[in-house]
Structures are given as C-alpha cells and as structure tokens.
Design an enzyme around this catalytic site. Structure first.
Site, short mmCIF file in Angstrom:
data_model
loop_
_atom_site.label_atom_id
_atom_site.label_comp_id
_atom_site.label_asym_id
_atom_site.label_seq_id
_atom_site.Cartn_x
_atom_site.Cartn_y
_atom_site.Cartn_z
N GLU A 266 0.84 -1.20 0.00
CA GLU A 266 0.00 0.00 0.00
C GLU A 266 0.87 1.25 0.00
O GLU A 266 1.79 1.37 0.81
CB GLU A 266 -0.90 0.00 1.24
CG GLU A 266 -1.63 1.31 1.48
CD GLU A 266 -2.18 1.46 2.89
OE1 GLU A 266 -2.23 2.60 3.37
OE2 GLU A 266 -2.54 0.45 3.51
N LYS B 181 -10.70 -2.97 7.97
CA LYS B 181 -9.42 -2.56 8.54
C LYS B 181 -9.70 -1.96 9.92
O LYS B 181 -10.27 -0.86 10.04
CB LYS B 181 -8.76 -1.52 7.62
CG LYS B 181 -7.58 -0.79 8.23
CD LYS B 181 -7.18 0.37 7.32
CE LYS B 181 -6.46 1.45 8.11
NZ LYS B 181 -6.14 2.62 7.29
#
Length: 200
Positions: free
Chosen positions: A33, A122
C-alpha cells in the site's frame, strides 16, 4: 505461502519505491500500500504496478474521496484502503473492480462498511481497540468477514491477535519509515514474516 501482511509505505518516493517493493516480495510480503499522503503517491503506484504487477497486489491508502479512488485505478491500483468507512468510496471502489479495505473501529462502522460492499475490514487504530475489543466485535460479525489489524501492532502481538481470529495485519512504521533503505526495510520485513509464519 500467502501471508495476509500489508506493507504500508507511508512517505515513500517514486525514486525508491520499486527497490523497496522488490525487497518486500523477496521477503514474502506481497500486499503493498502506498498512502496517498506520500510524495507523488500515484507515480509510485504506477511504478510498482509496472515493475511488480504480476508478483504483488498493489494499492493505495489514505483514500478519502471518489476522485482519488478513480485516480488510483487509473494508475494501476488494485485496492483501496481508507482511514474511515466512506460509503461513496467503498461503492466506487467496487464499481471499478478493486478490493475495498475501509477503516472501522465500532460495530456500527463495521456493518455500514459491509453494507456498502467492503471486502475486508481494517480495524484502525487496532491498539486502541485491543484484542478484547476485537473479540467483542467479531462475535457479532458474519463468520465470513475478514479483519485486518492496523496501527500499533508489532510482531510480538501476532500470536495473540491471530488466536483471536484476526485475518491479517497492516504494517507501517514497524516495517518502513521514510528514509529507510531497501536493506534496512528488508531486515524488518524478515522479522515480521518469521513472526507471521510462527504465529499459528
């Protein structure tokens, strides 16, 4: 071996991102990411996609709105991570065929994100929720839902969290800090990968 470890390269620059990405793949971390508040983040995502597209799963973090999600898609991104559960961002992400990892902390946010089409929740900041908080939330979530713990989680925490049922971890400052060279980051990656492999 497929490991649910996501490298968060906050602060990375386009000139160094490919060398770092190559070290991550070599170490056994295949989810990468690039937070959009990094310098020229979209360029970094495009470079990773070009260099490692077949070997790594590449996406963006800190995605706060739909235009940014569309820009990530245009630069080769495959997933969107947000610090919040923005329904518009989640739906747009899914409409473009990308994976959605919205940030959540409460049951209300979890179910709102799932209703919008989120793929993985998340849990952020995970250190604030703690393992007991996660267990409480997990008890009411559908059994197929996967959660990643992100924020303040180190290799020493893997066993406890995985025993509680966490699916994966996002690794930020304990893996990469701005200015780290590939060798330094590779050493940290090795420790984290070994901790994952030995945590169940």
């Amino acid at each position: 071996m497929s490991r649910n470890l996501m490298a968060i390269l906050r602060g990375v620059t386009p000139s160094e991102v490919v060398a770092l990405g190559e070290q991550l793949v070599q170490a056994g971390i295949h989810q990468i990411e690039v937070p959009l508040n990094s310098p020229n983040a979209l360029e970094s995502i495009a470079k990773l996609h070009e260099a490692l597209g077949g070997q790594a799963f590449i996406g963006a973090g800190t995605v706060l709105n739909v235009p940014d999600a569309k820009a990530v898609y245009a630069h080769g991104g495959e997933f969107i991570v947000s610090p919040n559960a923005n329904s518009d961002v989640i739906k747009a992400t899914k409409d473009m065929g990308m994976m959605s990892y919205p940030g959540v902390l409460t049951p209300t946010e979890c179910f709102s994100a799932l209703d919008s089409g989120a793929d993985v929740l998340k849990l952020f900041p995970a250190f604030l929720l703690g393992v007991n908080g996660f267990r409480a939330i997990q008890a009411v979530l559908p059994t197929h839902v996967q959660c990643y713990a992100v924020g303040g989680i180190g290799s020493d925490d893997f066993v406890t969290w995985r025993k509680a049922g966490i699916a994966g971890f996002g690794l930020a400052s304990n893996l990469y800090s701005p200015g780290d060279n590939p060798q330094k980051m590779a050493q940290k990656a090795k420790i984290l990968v070994n901790a994952w492999d030995n945590s169940l």
